[in-house]
Design an enzyme around this catalytic site. Structure first.
Site, PDB file in Angstrom:
ATOM      1  N   HIS A  43     -10.602  57.871  35.961  1.00 55.45           N
ATOM      2  CA  HIS A  43      -9.923  57.705  37.246  1.00 55.45           C
ATOM      3  C   HIS A  43      -9.059  56.451  37.266  1.00 55.45           C
ATOM      4  O   HIS A  43      -9.519  55.365  37.621  1.00 55.45           O
ATOM      5  CB  HIS A  43     -10.969  57.663  38.362  1.00 55.45           C
ATOM      6  CG  HIS A  43     -10.403  57.762  39.746  1.00 55.45           C
ATOM      7  ND1 HIS A  43     -11.193  57.842  40.866  1.00 55.45           N
ATOM      8  CD2 HIS A  43      -9.129  57.781  40.202  1.00 55.45           C
ATOM      9  CE1 HIS A  43     -10.426  57.918  41.944  1.00 55.45           C
ATOM     10  NE2 HIS A  43      -9.176  57.879  41.561  1.00 55.45           N
TER      11      HIS A  43
ATOM     12  N   HIS B 201      -8.306  64.661  45.613  1.00 51.27           N
ATOM     13  CA  HIS B 201      -7.872  63.309  45.983  1.00 51.27           C
ATOM     14  C   HIS B 201      -6.803  63.389  47.059  1.00 51.27           C
ATOM     15  O   HIS B 201      -5.712  63.880  46.825  1.00 51.27           O
ATOM     16  CB  HIS B 201      -7.330  62.569  44.757  1.00 51.27           C
ATOM     17  CG  HIS B 201      -7.468  61.079  44.847  1.00 51.27           C
ATOM     18  ND1 HIS B 201      -7.004  60.356  45.924  1.00 51.27           N
ATOM     19  CD2 HIS B 201      -8.051  60.183  44.011  1.00 51.27           C
ATOM     20  CE1 HIS B 201      -7.292  59.073  45.721  1.00 51.27           C
ATOM     21  NE2 HIS B 201      -7.923  58.937  44.584  1.00 51.27           N
TER      22      HIS B 201
ATOM     23  N   GLU C 186     -11.122  53.490  38.843  1.00 55.03           N
ATOM     24  CA  GLU C 186      -9.964  53.460  39.735  1.00 55.03           C
ATOM     25  C   GLU C 186      -9.245  52.119  39.675  1.00 55.03           C
ATOM     26  O   GLU C 186      -8.662  51.694  40.669  1.00 55.03           O
ATOM     27  CB  GLU C 186     -10.379  53.783  41.182  1.00 55.03           C
ATOM     28  CG  GLU C 186      -9.261  54.419  41.983  1.00 55.03           C
ATOM     29  CD  GLU C 186      -9.647  54.707  43.434  1.00 55.03           C
ATOM     30  OE1 GLU C 186     -10.802  54.483  43.809  1.00 55.03           O
ATOM     31  OE2 GLU C 186      -8.780  55.180  44.179  1.00 55.03           O
TER      32      GLU C 186
END
Lengths: 340, 340
Positions: free
Chosen positions: B6, B177, B283
């Site tokens: 991610h 997402h 992320e």
């Protein structure tokens, strides 16, 4: 004493829904709005509770439930301001009857006659009627009266201020609680409830609401939504957004309940959230009514999870009673009047 | 090998936003839509990564990042189908350039040219262009292209089926997402992202989608939203709704990443979710960029939290590499081609 801060009258006698069905039928047919009466006997009320909430209180060893109308049935998106007002007053009056019949077991929290768009004058009046007239100790505030379309302003918007002024004046907290979702994207108890909790917390985090209302108090139910699980994210966001740290800001005015239906979730809640900010709650009889095959006990018997924690007697007292007395001073006063 | 599932190109050179600004200005002025070109040099791309994602990969000891366009900038609610298509193709082409410049560090996942209402033909075509034409290994699917108003049908609706057919045909997963919220109720990274994760999970739980598409695979990011924290609630709801148990149903087709920015959250994730269903993700550089004063390390250095767990080498391999190779078979194939 064990105070359960989160119970809804999900088992109300059929007369309540019959009244609501008539009301919505009249709405559809264009008939004039009429408040009418809800026909429910005291015996029906007793029956509806004896084998449900009261039985579970006895079995689980809890004492008092802070009790409000069924959250999913508030449905503030149906009809207009009069629709919402009539329905709300009947629901609240019924809660008052419950608390009058069982003053040792239930204390009352009211639903509000919200609508997706109208100003909050009716809510102010209904809060006053319930608190001053019938001994209610708090209210449930719906941050999304549109039922899953999120059309109202954020809870930090000045739209809500007249209502907050009344809350502060009466010294009552609000539980932030949405109602049923009419948006197919959201399952009411599976995602809409939890999302609303998370959403409200983030609204508070990014605002100066509590500068304007230092004494305003909110309970965010369902263990605070996703917040404790993502506590690092929220601490980090507060930092990035140049807001004060959570413990010195939002958590002066916000409490989470313990409606988290497994041991690891409760363990996390107590690991990351200050004990001062946790209120015992179970939401029984509520969203999840079955028995967990992994434990052999009801999912929503949240007292078991808390009893399994390594807490001192003082800490246990805080979670089960002390914090609730602080957040709901009118409950504290009522208990003291009863010599408790 | 450590695969981070991610990462978004949140540090893209200014030329990308300049193109987008021109596009939205043209939209406002009513000028005809023109795809034009994005002016970014290879050196600008290198500069944008060397002191950000690549530096953090080196510092943290991760190897490959599954890399996609900035999620908050997808903004599918802006303009029409052509607006979304042009913007999406530029974003994806830029990701392709990144992966061509740094084939050892990044593998590509695409954004989709969604809109709030149009059918998904453009998305099918763009997925094909990216996967077959440029070696992409997956996509980001936005369950709310309206940006916080939740106007699209649930992910389990037949609306999405033509796209799922293409995903299955190409054997690529989607990360669920959302993009930026344009609804004042939702903070983009603080509540909208997390809510969408929770919402998607509950949609899957209540549907038979995976009967229709047994090979469809979704990654739910941000540690699965609120789901692991409320795992008992979801187990209980599956039971009440007479759906199969989670491990025999949803969790055959759904994975959670590890974008949870504190140790207690990661501990919970690994306690309740099967190791088969967890993919390492951070992320970075993303929602939370600061250093946690409690640990002295970056909030989003999620590898530290996982390294602190008591896992066997085989389990560690599973989380860091094995599961990702299973969920992204095209990644596995590319790595094998490189002899890895």
């Amino acid at each position: 004493m064990i105070i359960d801060c989160h119970g809804h009258y999900t088992t109300a006698p059929k007369g309540l829904q019959a009244w609501r069905d008539n009301q919505t039928a009249a709405l559809k047919s264009g008939a004039p709005a009429a408040k009418g009466t809800v026909t429910i006997s005291d015996d029906e009320i007793r029956d509806s509770l004896e084998n449900a909430q009261l039985k579970l209180q006895r079995e689980r060893g809890t004492d008092v439930t802070i009790f409000s109308p069924r959250a999913s049935a508030m449905a503030h998106h149906i009809g207009d301001a009069t629709t919402s007002l009539h329905w709300t007053q009947h629901c609240n009056d019924l809660i008052h009857r419950v608390c009058t019949l069982y003053p040792e077991n239930f204390v009352a929290v009211c639903q509000l006659p919200q609508t997706p768009k109208d100003p909050l004058a009716n809510c102010v009046a209904e809060l006053e009627r319930c608190v001053n007239g019938m001994g209610f100790i708090g209210c449930n505030l719906n941050p999304d009266p549109s039922g899953g379309y999120w059309g109202a302003p954020p809870l930090t918007d000045k739209y809500w201020y007249p209502f907050y002024e009344k809350m502060v004046e009466l010294d009552v907290p609000a539980m932030v609680h949405v109602s049923a979702s009419c948006n197919a994207n959201f399952h009411t108890t599976g995602s809409h409830y939890i999302n609303a909790d998370t959403t409200a917390f983030m609204q508070f985090l990014t605002s100066d609401l509590f500068k304007d209302f230092p004494k305003l108090r909110f309970v965010i139910p369902h263990g605070g939504g996703a917040v404790p699980y993502h506590w690092g994210r929220y601490r980090g966001l507060a930092d990035m957004l140049k807001q004060p740290s959570l413990d010195g800001h939002v958590m002066k005015n916000v409490w989470f309940d313990t409606c988290v239906y497994h041991q690891p979730g409760i363990d996390l809640l107590f690991e990351v959230i200050d004990l001062d900010n946790i209120l015992f709650g179970s939401e029984m009889v509520g969203a999840v009514r079955g028995i967990d095959p992994e434990t052999g006990h009801y999912f929503d018997d949240t007292k078991r999870y808390i009893d399994a924690l390594d807490l001192t007697p003082a800490q246990r007292h805080q979670i089960y009673e002390g914090n609730a007395r602080r957040v709901y001073p009118r409950l504290d006063a009522q208990l003291k009047e009863r010599g408790l």
